[in-house]
Write an enzyme that holds these catalytic residues in place. Sequence first.
Site, PDB file in Angstrom:
ATOM      1  N   CYS A 150      -0.893  90.410 -25.072  1.00 15.97           N
ATOM      2  CA  CYS A 150       0.240  90.559 -25.989  1.00 15.97           C
ATOM      3  C   CYS A 150       1.217  89.381 -25.832  1.00 15.97           C
ATOM      4  O   CYS A 150       0.868  88.247 -26.150  1.00 15.97           O
ATOM      5  CB  CYS A 150       0.909  91.911 -25.765  1.00 15.97           C
ATOM      6  SG  CYS A 150       1.909  92.456 -27.174  1.00 15.97           S
ATOM      7  N   TYR A 151       2.432  89.608 -25.318  1.00 15.98           N
ATOM      8  CA  TYR A 151       3.359  88.485 -25.124  1.00 15.98           C
ATOM      9  C   TYR A 151       2.745  87.424 -24.218  1.00 15.98           C
ATOM     10  O   TYR A 151       2.978  86.226 -24.394  1.00 15.98           O
ATOM     11  CB  TYR A 151       4.675  88.985 -24.533  1.00 15.98           C
ATOM     12  CG  TYR A 151       5.669  87.879 -24.254  1.00 15.98           C
ATOM     13  CD1 TYR A 151       6.550  87.448 -25.235  1.00 15.98           C
ATOM     14  CD2 TYR A 151       5.705  87.244 -23.007  1.00 15.98           C
ATOM     15  CE1 TYR A 151       7.453  86.422 -24.991  1.00 15.98           C
ATOM     16  CE2 TYR A 151       6.604  86.221 -22.750  1.00 15.98           C
ATOM     17  CZ  TYR A 151       7.481  85.802 -23.741  1.00 15.98           C
ATOM     18  OH  TYR A 151       8.347  84.782 -23.497  1.00 15.98           O
ATOM     19  N   ASP A 206       4.810 109.399   2.347  1.00 16.45           N
ATOM     20  CA  ASP A 206       5.001 107.962   2.551  1.00 16.45           C
ATOM     21  C   ASP A 206       5.395 107.618   3.982  1.00 16.45           C
ATOM     22  O   ASP A 206       4.778 106.758   4.621  1.00 16.45           O
ATOM     23  CB  ASP A 206       6.059 107.427   1.575  1.00 16.45           C
ATOM     24  CG  ASP A 206       5.722 107.746   0.134  1.00 16.45           C
ATOM     25  OD1 ASP A 206       4.530 107.964  -0.156  1.00 16.45           O
ATOM     26  OD2 ASP A 206       6.640 107.782  -0.704  1.00 16.45           O
ATOM     27  N   HIS A 250      -3.348  95.902 -25.972  1.00 15.65           N
ATOM     28  CA  HIS A 250      -3.242  96.261 -24.560  1.00 15.65           C
ATOM     29  C   HIS A 250      -4.541  96.903 -24.059  1.00 15.65           C
ATOM     30  O   HIS A 250      -4.785  98.084 -24.318  1.00 15.65           O
ATOM     31  CB  HIS A 250      -2.062  97.217 -24.350  1.00 15.65           C
ATOM     32  CG  HIS A 250      -0.733  96.565 -24.540  1.00 15.65           C
ATOM     33  ND1 HIS A 250      -0.076  95.890 -23.538  1.00 15.65           N
ATOM     34  CD2 HIS A 250       0.058  96.455 -25.643  1.00 15.65           C
ATOM     35  CE1 HIS A 250       1.064  95.401 -23.996  1.00 15.65           C
ATOM     36  NE2 HIS A 250       1.162  95.734 -25.272  1.00 15.65           N
ATOM     37  N   GLU A 255      -5.176  97.702 -21.040  1.00 12.00           N
ATOM     38  CA  GLU A 255      -4.910  98.519 -19.853  1.00 12.00           C
ATOM     39  C   GLU A 255      -4.618  99.979 -20.174  1.00 12.00           C
ATOM     40  O   GLU A 255      -4.667 100.823 -19.280  1.00 12.00           O
ATOM     41  CB  GLU A 255      -3.752  97.921 -19.041  1.00 12.00           C
ATOM     42  CG  GLU A 255      -2.384  97.985 -19.694  1.00 12.00           C
ATOM     43  CD  GLU A 255      -2.073  96.825 -20.606  1.00 12.00           C
ATOM     44  OE1 GLU A 255      -0.880  96.568 -20.866  1.00 12.00           O
ATOM     45  OE2 GLU A 255      -3.029  96.170 -21.098  1.00 12.00           O
ATOM     46  N   LYS A 291       1.109 105.164  -5.043  1.00 14.90           N
ATOM     47  CA  LYS A 291       1.126 106.475  -4.389  1.00 14.90           C
ATOM     48  C   LYS A 291      -0.276 107.006  -4.114  1.00 14.90           C
ATOM     49  O   LYS A 291      -0.549 107.510  -3.016  1.00 14.90           O
ATOM     50  CB  LYS A 291       1.883 107.479  -5.268  1.00 14.90           C
ATOM     51  CG  LYS A 291       2.120 108.836  -4.611  1.00 14.90           C
ATOM     52  CD  LYS A 291       3.213 108.744  -3.566  1.00 14.90           C
ATOM     53  CE  LYS A 291       3.600 110.094  -3.020  1.00 14.90           C
ATOM     54  NZ  LYS A 291       4.801 110.043  -2.178  1.00 14.90           N
ATOM     55  N   GLY A 330       5.401  91.907 -22.816  1.00 15.85           N
ATOM     56  CA  GLY A 330       6.831  91.935 -22.564  1.00 15.85           C
ATOM     57  C   GLY A 330       7.588  92.197 -23.846  1.00 15.85           C
ATOM     58  O   GLY A 330       7.035  92.068 -24.946  1.00 15.85           O
TER      59      GLY A 330
END
Length: 509
Positions: free
Chosen positions: A78-79, A223, A165, A167, A365, A51
């Site tokens: 991280c945060y 969608d 990070h 990710e 998506k 964050g």
Amino acid sequence: MILIIDFGSQYNQLIARRVREHRVYCQIEPPTIPLAAIRNLKPEGIILSGGPSSIYEPNAPQADPGLFALGIPVLGICYGMQSMVHALGGEVVAARKREYGFAELRVERAEGILAGITGTTRSWMSHGDAIGRLPKGFRVTARTANTPVAALEDPRRRLYGLQFHPEVVHTTEGKRMIENFLFPVCGCLKTWTMQSFIRDAVEEIRAEVGDGRVILGLSGGVDSSVAAVLLQRAIGRQLTCVFVDNGVLRLDEGQKVRALFAEHLAMDVRFARAGRLFLSALKGVVDPEKKRKIIGRIFIEVFEAEAKKIKGAAFLAQGTLYPDVIESRSAFGGPSAVIKSHHNVGGLPKRMRFRLIEPLKHLFKDEVRLLGRELGLPDDLVWRQPFPGPGLAVRIVGEVTAGRLTILKKADALFDEEIRAAGLYLTLWQSFAVLLPIKSVGVMGDRRTYEHIITLRAVTSDDAMTADWARLPHDLLSRVSNRIINEVRGVNRVVYDISSKPPSTIEWE
């Protein structure tokens, strides 16, 4: 499932994507989520996201410290790691040297979430604070030249932290770290599949709807189409779809929707032909924002009129996706009370008292596309490129008229046909034609012409946040240009847009 607590990270959705890539379900919630709700979710693990805040800032987001005593494995990123350290009695300080971008990570304990990772590896840092003192029970497992505590763990309580990070693709072994957390640490099973989603979603829809009637704004896009087929599987003829033909759709769009949904899939689809109404309202309008507002307002009026004809309709279904849900939340609070405007239904007025059903609201998506394939929708629809809610009205720069619409529809259809024939459709994020508000001089059949200009636009992208212009083969561009000039009356010049996003946008308006 894995619970992701979002502290405002720009990567929160990416964390979720990485977890789901391993066929493990996850859910993003704000840090205000109560402990009782966490217990009810029964997660196998919890990930605390990064964050933008500093832990000592006023109103810095904090999760309930009680979650660290639930006996559930926790990974702080991280945060999220700093928040965990702070909550458990450690100290977070301003870093001696802020660290952004690549950093060489030296692994000191190749265990826990760092199992199988030895020596040094690349990590992606983004922090201005650092760990000054470890909480009781923790130990350092990795460091960088600037960050003495780049990774830590309390293996007894199964609490882990990474200052970088994992990710993002820039962290070389990030995928393995997440995999280690999901499986050896949390004991997750790879059960998140589209088959399991369909089974659970059908049960939930039937339980919620009962014998009620549902209406859905069907646009013909991915969608709303997938939502319609999923709802039909759950409740059959209790679903009524409304397709509003606003006159600014692609060539033969209405016929294609009728052929697939009303005829092939035997759905109850009401077709509202309102092209003249929309065109009349758009007469003389050139400002793109005014176009959007006019189209949205008329759509609501037409949809509302059709909805009133459907007796007993108590539910409104939307093809809302998970990113819509996440982005509609406030920074660190709960879900927004306002229903996000969606291009399938145009943001319906409060006086329409329907209960909302969003069967795709926990899907990204790419997962919706996989779901569409699993439900038997044709690939042409499942892999369809994004199309703007206001349709061709924002691809006609300037006033929208019937004549200009005819020109653009034909040119766009020819471009689409050639892109598909060249086998490039699936490699592009979007490819389309734009009609400019100027004319140019030309020569056709030894006669001077003064006619319209068509711009071709094709871009590559992963998420539409950034995009690059596609390097289409010159022979393809030549063929498209030749066909448009020869087959679309009123055009004597075709140009190709070679602008990237940023600084340009993908659409022209």
